[in-house]
Design a protein around this motif. Structure first.
Motif, short mmCIF file in Angstrom:
data_model
loop_
_atom_site.label_atom_id
_atom_site.label_comp_id
_atom_site.label_asym_id
_atom_site.label_seq_id
_atom_site.Cartn_x
_atom_site.Cartn_y
_atom_site.Cartn_z
N LEU A 141 61.21 28.99 57.70
CA LEU A 141 61.07 29.63 56.39
C LEU A 141 61.21 31.14 56.47
CD1 LEU A 141 57.97 27.67 55.04
CD2 LEU A 141 60.38 27.24 54.57
N GLY A 142 60.89 31.72 57.61
CA GLY A 142 60.94 33.16 57.75
C GLY A 142 60.25 33.59 59.02
N PHE A 143 59.92 34.86 59.09
CA PHE A 143 59.20 35.35 60.25
C PHE A 143 58.23 36.43 59.83
CE2 PHE A 143 63.51 37.10 60.15
CZ PHE A 143 63.28 38.46 60.05
N GLY A 144 57.29 36.68 60.73
CA GLY A 144 56.26 37.66 60.45
C GLY A 144 55.58 38.10 61.73
N VAL A 145 54.43 38.73 61.57
CA VAL A 145 53.65 39.23 62.70
C VAL A 145 52.26 38.61 62.61
CG1 VAL A 145 52.67 41.30 63.76
CG2 VAL A 145 54.94 41.39 62.77
N ALA A 146 51.79 38.07 63.72
CA ALA A 146 50.46 37.44 63.75
C ALA A 146 49.38 38.50 63.55
CB ALA A 146 50.25 36.71 65.07
N ALA A 147 48.58 38.32 62.53
CA ALA A 147 47.49 39.25 62.26
C ALA A 147 46.29 38.95 63.13
CB ALA A 147 47.10 39.18 60.79
N LYS A 148 46.18 37.70 63.56
CA LYS A 148 45.08 37.27 64.41
C LYS A 148 45.65 36.47 65.58
CE LYS A 148 41.89 38.20 61.17
NZ LYS A 148 41.32 39.50 61.19
N SER A 149 44.97 36.49 66.69
CA SER A 149 45.38 35.68 67.83
C SER A 149 45.00 34.22 67.55
CB SER A 149 44.71 36.16 69.11
OG SER A 149 43.32 35.90 69.04
N THR A 150 45.50 33.32 68.37
CA THR A 150 45.19 31.90 68.20
C THR A 150 43.68 31.66 68.26
OG1 THR A 150 47.29 31.34 69.26
CG2 THR A 150 45.66 29.59 69.10
N MET A 159 40.06 32.73 53.75
CA MET A 159 40.84 33.68 52.95
C MET A 159 41.36 34.86 53.77
SD MET A 159 41.07 32.13 50.22
CE MET A 159 41.93 33.31 49.24
N ALA A 160 41.21 34.82 55.07
CA ALA A 160 41.69 35.91 55.93
C ALA A 160 43.19 35.74 56.18
CB ALA A 160 40.93 35.90 57.24
N ILE A 161 43.87 36.85 56.31
CA ILE A 161 45.30 36.83 56.59
C ILE A 161 45.50 36.55 58.08
CG2 ILE A 161 47.39 38.23 56.67
CD1 ILE A 161 46.27 39.81 54.27
N VAL A 162 46.35 35.56 58.40
CA VAL A 162 46.63 35.24 59.80
C VAL A 162 48.05 35.63 60.20
CG1 VAL A 162 44.90 33.44 60.04
CG2 VAL A 162 47.17 32.84 59.26
N VAL A 163 48.98 35.74 59.24
CA VAL A 163 50.35 36.18 59.53
C VAL A 163 50.79 37.16 58.46
CG1 VAL A 163 52.77 35.48 59.78
CG2 VAL A 163 50.96 34.00 60.66
#
Length: 180
Positions: A141-150, A159-163
């Protein structure tokens, strides 16, 4: 249309390396021929050497685009990866994120991926690592940057942003006049 300078090549490969790691070599030396990157009007294009030879006969002023646009350089010489590169990044992606069907549309409208919409994530994904976002049916679908590690994704609130959103296939509709 000209080859990338050493500094430009380094910037492009660093950006690609965030998403596909050492697999950049697989983009250049493919079984169906050798491919290269060329710069034309601040945009970086990915094309085969056969197409490059054919395009050499076209005057630079008449040439609109050639190959696949991977991204563009900004005025400050930062490289922005374009969604048109997704088809080439997805097969070689080291880190992947799958979103639930209910969150696909939100991501395709340009929103970040929340923990509540996260279906799966590749193990050992580091924070601020480039990731390719897939639907649960394995469609990129697209790409992004991981906001949190696994590890952090497991214990964060829904409700936290993960990507962080970078690009998605919805841009083909939203920005069709600027994508080349």
């Amino acid at each position: 249309m000209r080859p990338l300078t050493e500094a430009e090549t380094r910037v492009v490969f660093e950006k690609l390396g965030r998403y596909i790691g050492e697999n950049i070599q697989l983009l250049v030396d493919r079984p169906d021929g050798t491919y290269c990157f060329r710069l034309h009007r601040d945009r970086v294009y990915y094309l085969s050497e056969k197409l490059l030879k054919v395009a050499a006969s076209v005057p630079r002023e008449s040439l609109v685009a050639l190959g696949t646009c991977f991204g563009k350089f900004t005025k400050t010489q930062k490289f922005r990866l374009s969604v048109t590169a997704l088809d080439f990044l997805a097969p070689y992606a080291k880190y992947k994120v799958w979103v639930k069907p209910g969150s696909e549309q939100s991501f395709l409208y340009g929103n970040h991926v929340l923990k509540s919409g996260l279906g799966r994530i590749t193990e050992n994904t580091a924070q601020y690592q480039g990731v390719v976002v897939y639907s649960m049916a394995d469609v990129p679908l697209g790409f992004g940057v991981a906001a949190k590690s696994t590890q952090e994704c497991r214990k964060v609130d829904p409700m936290a942003i993960v990507v962080f959103h970078q690009a998605d296939v919805g841009e083909y509709v939203r920005r069709e006049d600027t994508l080349t």
